[in-house]
Design a protein around this motif. Structure first.
Motif, short mmCIF file in Angstrom:
data_model
loop_
_atom_site.label_atom_id
_atom_site.label_comp_id
_atom_site.label_asym_id
_atom_site.label_seq_id
_atom_site.Cartn_x
_atom_site.Cartn_y
_atom_site.Cartn_z
N ALA A 37 0.83 -1.20 0.00
CA ALA A 37 0.00 0.00 0.00
C ALA A 37 0.87 1.24 0.00
O ALA A 37 1.91 1.29 0.66
CB ALA A 37 -0.93 0.01 1.21
N SER A 38 0.42 2.26 -0.73
CA SER A 38 1.12 3.53 -0.80
C SER A 38 0.19 4.67 -0.45
O SER A 38 -0.94 4.73 -0.96
CB SER A 38 1.70 3.75 -2.20
N LEU A 39 0.64 5.57 0.40
CA LEU A 39 -0.11 6.76 0.74
C LEU A 39 0.34 7.97 -0.08
O LEU A 39 -0.19 9.06 0.10
CB LEU A 39 0.03 7.09 2.23
N SER A 40 1.26 7.78 -0.96
CA SER A 40 1.77 8.86 -1.78
C SER A 40 0.74 9.29 -2.82
O SER A 40 0.02 8.46 -3.38
CB SER A 40 3.06 8.43 -2.48
N THR A 41 0.70 10.61 -3.08
CA THR A 41 -0.20 11.12 -4.11
C THR A 41 0.33 10.87 -5.51
O THR A 41 -0.42 10.94 -6.48
CB THR A 41 -0.45 12.61 -3.91
N SER A 42 1.61 10.60 -5.60
CA SER A 42 2.21 10.26 -6.87
C SER A 42 2.23 8.75 -7.03
O SER A 42 1.96 8.01 -6.08
CB SER A 42 3.62 10.83 -6.98
N TYR A 43 2.56 8.29 -8.21
CA TYR A 43 2.56 6.86 -8.47
C TYR A 43 3.76 6.43 -9.29
O TYR A 43 4.15 7.10 -10.25
CB TYR A 43 1.28 6.43 -9.20
N SER A 44 4.31 5.30 -8.91
CA SER A 44 5.31 4.62 -9.72
C SER A 44 5.28 3.15 -9.36
O SER A 44 4.63 2.74 -8.41
CB SER A 44 6.71 5.20 -9.49
N ARG A 45 5.99 2.36 -10.12
CA ARG A 45 6.08 0.93 -9.86
C ARG A 45 7.17 0.57 -8.87
O ARG A 45 7.35 -0.62 -8.55
CB ARG A 45 6.34 0.18 -11.18
N SER A 46 7.87 1.55 -8.37
CA SER A 46 9.00 1.31 -7.48
C SER A 46 8.56 0.78 -6.13
O SER A 46 7.58 1.24 -5.54
CB SER A 46 9.80 2.59 -7.29
N ARG A 47 9.30 -0.21 -5.62
CA ARG A 47 9.03 -0.73 -4.29
C ARG A 47 9.17 0.34 -3.22
O ARG A 47 8.49 0.29 -2.20
CB ARG A 47 9.99 -1.89 -3.98
N ALA A 48 10.05 1.31 -3.46
CA ALA A 48 10.31 2.35 -2.48
C ALA A 48 9.11 3.27 -2.27
O ALA A 48 9.04 3.98 -1.27
CB ALA A 48 11.52 3.17 -2.90
N ASP A 49 8.18 3.29 -3.21
CA ASP A 49 7.01 4.16 -3.10
C ASP A 49 5.89 3.55 -2.28
O ASP A 49 4.88 4.21 -2.03
CB ASP A 49 6.49 4.52 -4.49
N PHE A 50 6.06 2.33 -1.86
CA PHE A 50 5.02 1.66 -1.08
C PHE A 50 5.43 1.58 0.39
O PHE A 50 6.55 1.18 0.72
CB PHE A 50 4.74 0.27 -1.66
N ASP A 51 4.52 1.97 1.26
CA ASP A 51 4.81 2.16 2.67
C ASP A 51 4.59 0.92 3.53
O ASP A 51 5.31 0.70 4.51
CB ASP A 51 3.95 3.30 3.23
N SER A 52 3.60 0.14 3.19
CA SER A 52 3.23 -1.02 3.99
C SER A 52 3.20 -2.27 3.13
O SER A 52 2.83 -2.22 1.95
CB SER A 52 1.86 -0.81 4.64
N TRP A 53 3.57 -3.39 3.74
CA TRP A 53 3.65 -4.66 3.03
C TRP A 53 3.02 -5.77 3.83
O TRP A 53 3.12 -5.80 5.06
CB TRP A 53 5.11 -5.02 2.74
N GLY A 54 2.39 -6.69 3.12
CA GLY A 54 1.89 -7.88 3.76
C GLY A 54 3.00 -8.90 3.94
O GLY A 54 4.15 -8.69 3.54
N GLN A 55 2.65 -10.04 4.51
CA GLN A 55 3.64 -11.08 4.79
C GLN A 55 3.92 -11.98 3.60
O GLN A 55 4.91 -12.72 3.60
CB GLN A 55 3.18 -11.92 5.98
#
Length: 124
Positions: A98-116
């Motif tokens: 999940a990403s809370l950023s208003t911008s978008y990219s496919r980068s893993r760094a842009d996503f804040d939370s991850w499942g297991q």
């Protein structure tokens, strides 16, 4: 951060289908983007697909385009990844992000939370 719970992985024969679920909880504010990534043994985690809540737009990696689709259930805060025509090359651990950023990219760094992660194995 938001809590993400994936489910739906398993073992399937080539050509079969699976539906993965990602349920978000733990906070009132909703993420802007829900994404799916996968990681095979010895490889980097790679982008698979994403969904933008506000616009409903989707994005798919070329390797899965035409075979995978994304749907949602707003009441359950859940995003689904429908995987059809599965191939052995799709074998990997699949992660919801999940990403809370208003911008978008496919980068893993842009996503804040991850499942297991949930294991998907496609046999030949």
């Amino acid at each position: 951060q938001v809590q993400l719970d994936e489910s739906g992985g398993g073992l399937v024969q080539a050509g079969g289908s699976l539906r993965l679920s990602c349920a978000a909880s733990g906070r009132t504010v909703s993420p802007f983007t829900m994404g799916w990534f996968r990681q095979a043994p010895g490889k980097e985690r790679e982008f698979v697909a994403s969904f933008r809540w506000r616009t409903g737009s989707t994005d798919f990696a070329e390797s899965v385009k035409g075979r995978f689709t994304i749907s949602r259930d707003n009441a359950k805060n859940t995003v689904y990844l429908q995987m059809n025509g599965l191939k052995p090359e799709d074998t990997a651990v699949y992660y919801c992000a999940a990403s809370l950023s208003t911008s978008y990219s496919r980068s893993r760094a842009d996503f804040d939370s991850w499942g297991q992660g949930t294991q998907v194995t496609v046999s030949s």
